[in-house]
Design a protein around this motif. Structure first.
Motif, PDB file in Angstrom:
ATOM      1  N   GLU A 113       3.901   6.170   8.402  1.00  0.00           N
ATOM      2  CA  GLU A 113       4.211   7.398   9.140  1.00  0.00           C
ATOM      3  C   GLU A 113       4.005   7.241  10.639  1.00  0.00           C
ATOM      4  N   SER A 114       3.169   6.291  11.032  1.00  0.00           N
ATOM      5  CA  SER A 114       2.718   6.246  12.419  1.00  0.00           C
ATOM      6  C   SER A 114       3.493   5.288  13.325  1.00  0.00           C
ATOM      7  N   LYS A 147      -4.479   5.679   1.170  1.00  0.00           N
ATOM      8  CA  LYS A 147      -4.059   6.707   2.120  1.00  0.00           C
ATOM      9  C   LYS A 147      -3.764   6.102   3.486  1.00  0.00           C
ATOM     10  N   GLN A 148      -4.595   5.140   3.899  1.00  0.00           N
ATOM     11  CA  GLN A 148      -4.387   4.498   5.190  1.00  0.00           C
ATOM     12  C   GLN A 148      -3.074   3.712   5.218  1.00  0.00           C
ATOM     13  N   TYR A 176      -0.315   4.288   3.444  1.00  0.00           N
ATOM     14  CA  TYR A 176       0.793   5.238   3.541  1.00  0.00           C
ATOM     15  C   TYR A 176       0.901   5.807   4.960  1.00  0.00           C
ATOM     16  N   LYS A 177      -0.250   6.019   5.580  1.00  0.00           N
ATOM     17  CA  LYS A 177      -0.256   6.565   6.940  1.00  0.00           C
ATOM     18  C   LYS A 177       0.356   5.591   7.937  1.00  0.00           C
ATOM     19  N   GLU A 178       0.172   4.283   7.678  1.00  0.00           N
ATOM     20  CA  GLU A 178       0.766   3.269   8.554  1.00  0.00           C
ATOM     21  C   GLU A 178       2.274   3.452   8.664  1.00  0.00           C
TER      22      GLU A 178
END
Length: 404
Positions: A287-288, A280-281, A283-285
């Motif tokens: 997005e951020s 999850k982290q 994938y979040k990278e």
């Protein structure tokens, strides 16, 4: 019929001495005549994962046609409870009416369509009660969710394909490759082109990239899910380049915008390898960061408005050529020549090869600088193999169903 027993786990309970299969095939001509005699042919489109829904253009074409009554069925995916919400949101955002199918319900509990289009042929990708073997009073038609690029019997000779009334192909070269492996010799195969590439011709795509990326080169990174040791295929280079691609995004942040477009099955594979938190982290990278984005849904618009792609997904090796943009195939030690068909090999020849990090960075630099030595070769490939044989593919499929 051996493939029918081998490739479908629940087949033994349905096919005893080929009886069900033979009886069904005997009933097909009757069901075809019944469907074609109706003023409105009801067609159900099963949608379980948004990334695999490749018949949207066909659905819209049928909505406008006076002989069809198409229905969308939002069906749950085993082990991916959040996917049904993503499907529903997309359909609602597009203003499409749909029926949500419960886990313990059969499709026929809601409607009794003349024809059903499933998304994937594999057992286990939807709930057992929604499986095609529970709906044998309907005809089945199929548009593959990707181009036909692999000559492998576990993929090509699925039980579902043999039950299908019509299966649609992009060109005759791909049809011939599948025919050599199928139990029914692809007697139900029809060359129409693929409706999901109609997007490139009917002008209904919109730019999904952020406004600030217009001054940069837009590059897609599309890793496959086939991490070595996790399934039949072992093409994925994701673990090797997962951190490196983020490094490239940071290093060239003033020049490029990178879209992370993972295969829909990659996330579940990573959760088993990395654990849910790390996955999850990661994938979040994407997005951020200021010059990266995460893309999990449909992608024709992403392709059309991009400048280049880096990937290791065999199906994309064909589809991205509709943009005629430069593209790099990441390769590992797994040989592709044994399984890829002639059509796919021709498409792969139109790629730059990425064997290491230096190759990838050199490709990115060339994209930034507008250097593309293979542009004319890709143009010729597009003209020879990718243009739909009879115009818009969706129209060709409709004509085939109506026997025109």
């Amino acid at each position: 019929m051996e493939s029918l027993r081998r490739d479908h786990q629940s087949l033994k309970s349905y096919i005893k001495n080929q009886l069900v299969y033979r009886l069904y095939k005997l009933a097909v001509p009757f069901m075809v005549r019944r469907a074609r005699s109706k003023s409105k042919i009801q067609v159900a489109f099963v949608i379980s994962e948004l990334g695999f829904w490749k018949t949207e253009n066909l659905y819209n074409a049928m909505m406008k046609h006076d002989r069809f009554s198409p229905v969308l069925l939002a069906v749950p995916t085993p082990g991916r409870d959040g996917e049904i919400d993503r499907v529903k949101k997309y359909l609602e955002d597009k203003g499409y009416q749909y029926i949500e199918v419960a886990k313990q319900k059969r499709l026929k509990d809601y409607i009794k369509p003349d024809i059903i289009f499933y998304q994937q042929p594999y057992y286990g990708v939807i709930e057992p009660k929604n499986d095609f073997l529970r709906n044998l009073d309907s005809l089945f038609c199929y548009v593959h969710y990707a181009f036909h690029t692999l000559d492998d019997d576990w993929l090509t000779d699925q039980a579902f394909f043999n039950f299908c009334w019509q299966v649609y192909f992009e060109n005759d070269l791909a049809r011939q490759s599948s025919a050599a492996l199928m139990y029914n010799n692809a007697s139900n195969a029809i060359v129409t082109g693929m409706p999901y590439v109609d997007d490139y011709y009917i002008g209904n795509l919109q730019d999904p990239w952020p406004e600030q990326s217009k001054s940069k080169k837009r590059i897609i990174w599309a890793p496959h899910h086939s991490i070595p040791g996790t399934g039949h295929l072992a093409y994925s280079t994701f673990l090797e380049y997962s951190d490196f691609m983020l490094e490239m995004a940071d290093k060239y942040k003033n020049d490029i915008q990178i879209a992370f477009k993972p295969h829909p099955s990659l996330e579940n594979k990573l959760i088993k390898i990395w654990g849910e938190e790390k996955t999850k982290q990661y994938y979040k990278e994407w997005e951020s960061r200021e010059n990266t984005q995460l893309e999990l849904g449909k992608y024709a618009d992403l392709f059309k408005y991009s400048d280049a792609m880096i990937h290791d997904c065999v199906s994309f090796s064909v589809e991205y050529h509709y943009t005629q943009n430069p593209v790099m195939m990441l390769v590992n030690d797994t040989p592709r020549e044994e399984k890829t068909n002639k059509f796919a090999r021709l498409a792969l020849d139109m790629h730059y090869q990425g064997k290491n990090k230096k190759d990838i960075e050199d490709f990115i630099i060339n994209v930034i600088n507008g250097k593309d030595d293979m542009k004319s070769e890709r143009g010729a490939f597009y003209q020879n193999y990718l243009l739909p044989p009879n115009g818009i593919a969706s129209d060709s499929i409709i004509d085939s169903i109506l026997n025109k």
